[in-house]
Structures are given as structure tokens and as C-alpha cells.
Design a protein around this motif. Sequence first.
Motif, PDB file in Angstrom:
ATOM      1  N   SER A 130       0.839  -1.195   0.000  1.00  0.00           N
ATOM      2  CA  SER A 130       0.000   0.000   0.000  1.00  0.00           C
ATOM      3  C   SER A 130       0.874   1.245   0.000  1.00  0.00           C
ATOM      4  N   ASN A 131       0.267   2.364  -0.358  1.00  0.00           N
ATOM      5  CA  ASN A 131       1.008   3.628  -0.362  1.00  0.00           C
ATOM      6  C   ASN A 131       1.453   4.033   1.034  1.00  0.00           C
ATOM      7  N   VAL A 132       0.661   3.691   2.061  1.00  0.00           N
ATOM      8  CA  VAL A 132       1.029   4.028   3.434  1.00  0.00           C
ATOM      9  C   VAL A 132       2.324   3.322   3.809  1.00  0.00           C
ATOM     10  N   MET A 133       2.456   2.060   3.437  1.00  0.00           N
ATOM     11  CA  MET A 133       3.672   1.313   3.746  1.00  0.00           C
ATOM     12  C   MET A 133       4.872   1.906   3.019  1.00  0.00           C
ATOM     13  N   ASP A 134       4.682   2.344   1.766  1.00  0.00           N
ATOM     14  CA  ASP A 134       5.773   2.931   1.004  1.00  0.00           C
ATOM     15  C   ASP A 134       6.289   4.198   1.676  1.00  0.00           C
ATOM     16  N   MET A 135       5.408   4.974   2.290  1.00  0.00           N
ATOM     17  CA  MET A 135       5.815   6.221   2.922  1.00  0.00           C
ATOM     18  C   MET A 135       6.623   5.958   4.188  1.00  0.00           C
ATOM     19  N   ASP A 136       6.424   4.809   4.825  1.00  0.00           N
ATOM     20  CA  ASP A 136       7.132   4.479   6.048  1.00  0.00           C
ATOM     21  C   ASP A 136       8.514   3.888   5.794  1.00  0.00           C
ATOM     22  N   GLU A 137       8.789   3.463   4.571  1.00  0.00           N
ATOM     23  CA  GLU A 137      10.083   2.863   4.272  1.00  0.00           C
ATOM     24  C   GLU A 137      11.177   3.914   4.315  1.00  0.00           C
ATOM     25  N   ARG A 138      12.316   3.525   4.871  1.00  0.00           N
ATOM     26  CA  ARG A 138      13.490   4.396   4.927  1.00  0.00           C
ATOM     27  C   ARG A 138      14.660   3.622   4.341  1.00  0.00           C
ATOM     28  N   TYR A 139      15.627   4.360   3.818  1.00  0.00           N
ATOM     29  CA  TYR A 139      16.793   3.761   3.190  1.00  0.00           C
ATOM     30  C   TYR A 139      18.061   4.321   3.816  1.00  0.00           C
ATOM     31  N   ASN A 140      19.097   3.488   3.885  1.00  0.00           N
ATOM     32  CA  ASN A 140      20.382   3.907   4.421  1.00  0.00           C
ATOM     33  C   ASN A 140      20.987   4.920   3.446  1.00  0.00           C
ATOM     34  N   PRO A 141      21.309   6.123   3.904  1.00  0.00           N
ATOM     35  CA  PRO A 141      21.823   7.157   2.998  1.00  0.00           C
ATOM     36  C   PRO A 141      23.250   6.904   2.508  1.00  0.00           C
ATOM     37  N   PHE A 142      23.909   5.895   3.048  1.00  0.00           N
ATOM     38  CA  PHE A 142      25.283   5.597   2.641  1.00  0.00           C
ATOM     39  C   PHE A 142      25.395   4.327   1.802  1.00  0.00           C
ATOM     40  N   THR A 143      24.402   3.429   1.916  1.00  0.00           N
ATOM     41  CA  THR A 143      24.434   2.178   1.148  1.00  0.00           C
ATOM     42  C   THR A 143      23.272   2.058   0.175  1.00  0.00           C
ATOM     43  N   GLY A 144      22.172   2.778   0.428  1.00  0.00           N
ATOM     44  CA  GLY A 144      20.998   2.700  -0.427  1.00  0.00           C
ATOM     45  C   GLY A 144      20.089   1.523  -0.124  1.00  0.00           C
ATOM     46  N   LYS A 145      20.442   0.711   0.858  1.00  0.00           N
ATOM     47  CA  LYS A 145      19.627  -0.459   1.204  1.00  0.00           C
ATOM     48  C   LYS A 145      18.468  -0.053   2.109  1.00  0.00           C
TER      49      LYS A 145
ATOM     50  N   VAL B 183      24.656  -1.720   8.507  1.00  0.00           N
ATOM     51  CA  VAL B 183      26.069  -1.351   8.551  1.00  0.00           C
ATOM     52  C   VAL B 183      26.266   0.035   7.942  1.00  0.00           C
ATOM     53  N   VAL B 184      26.968   0.894   8.672  1.00  0.00           N
ATOM     54  CA  VAL B 184      27.311   2.235   8.202  1.00  0.00           C
ATOM     55  C   VAL B 184      28.833   2.290   8.079  1.00  0.00           C
ATOM     56  N   PRO B 185      29.346   2.736   6.918  1.00  0.00           N
ATOM     57  CA  PRO B 185      30.804   2.846   6.773  1.00  0.00           C
ATOM     58  C   PRO B 185      31.411   3.707   7.882  1.00  0.00           C
ATOM     59  N   ALA B 186      32.616   3.369   8.317  1.00  0.00           N
ATOM     60  CA  ALA B 186      33.276   4.073   9.422  1.00  0.00           C
ATOM     61  C   ALA B 186      33.405   5.565   9.146  1.00  0.00           C
ATOM     62  N   SER B 187      33.766   5.946   7.929  1.00  0.00           N
ATOM     63  CA  SER B 187      33.923   7.370   7.611  1.00  0.00           C
ATOM     64  C   SER B 187      32.585   8.104   7.709  1.00  0.00           C
ATOM     65  N   ALA B 188      31.508   7.449   7.351  1.00  0.00           N
ATOM     66  CA  ALA B 188      30.179   8.066   7.462  1.00  0.00           C
ATOM     67  C   ALA B 188      29.775   8.203   8.926  1.00  0.00           C
TER      68      ALA B 188
END
Length: 75
Positions: free
Chosen positions: A2-17, A26-31
Amino acid sequence: MSNVMDMDERYNPFTGKRIVPGVDDVVPASAAMGLEPPRFCEQCGRRMIVQVSPDGWWAKCSRHGVIDSARLEYR
């Protein structure tokens, strides 16, 4: 999905997962040290255009616009 579920999804800004609750993200050490700008949009996971300069950075998602280091410092 549903669209509601899509709005709740978040993605890692350093890996895109997609961030899954209860699963280690996992977040890279430099990040983690604040030395790396985000490369992926947290809202959709798309790769962003990133420009780094001596006094900061900005990143642009084709769907969600621009974020920059100056705006994030005030959070």
C-alpha cells in the motif's frame, strides 16, 4: 504494497539499502564519523548527485530535492 507502507520505508543514505527494523544496518566508518556525505536518498533509496566543497556538501535526489550539510547542522 500500500502507499502508506511505502511512505514508512526508509533507506540507508550511505548504502541505499532499505532499513529493516531489527536487522543491523552497517554504516561505513567514515560516514559514522561524519566525514562522508550521504550518497542515497533516505526516502526512496535512489542514488543522488553529490557535490563536496571545503565548507560542506549538498546532495540532490531527482524525486525529493536537495539536502545540504548546513541544514543538517541545525537538527
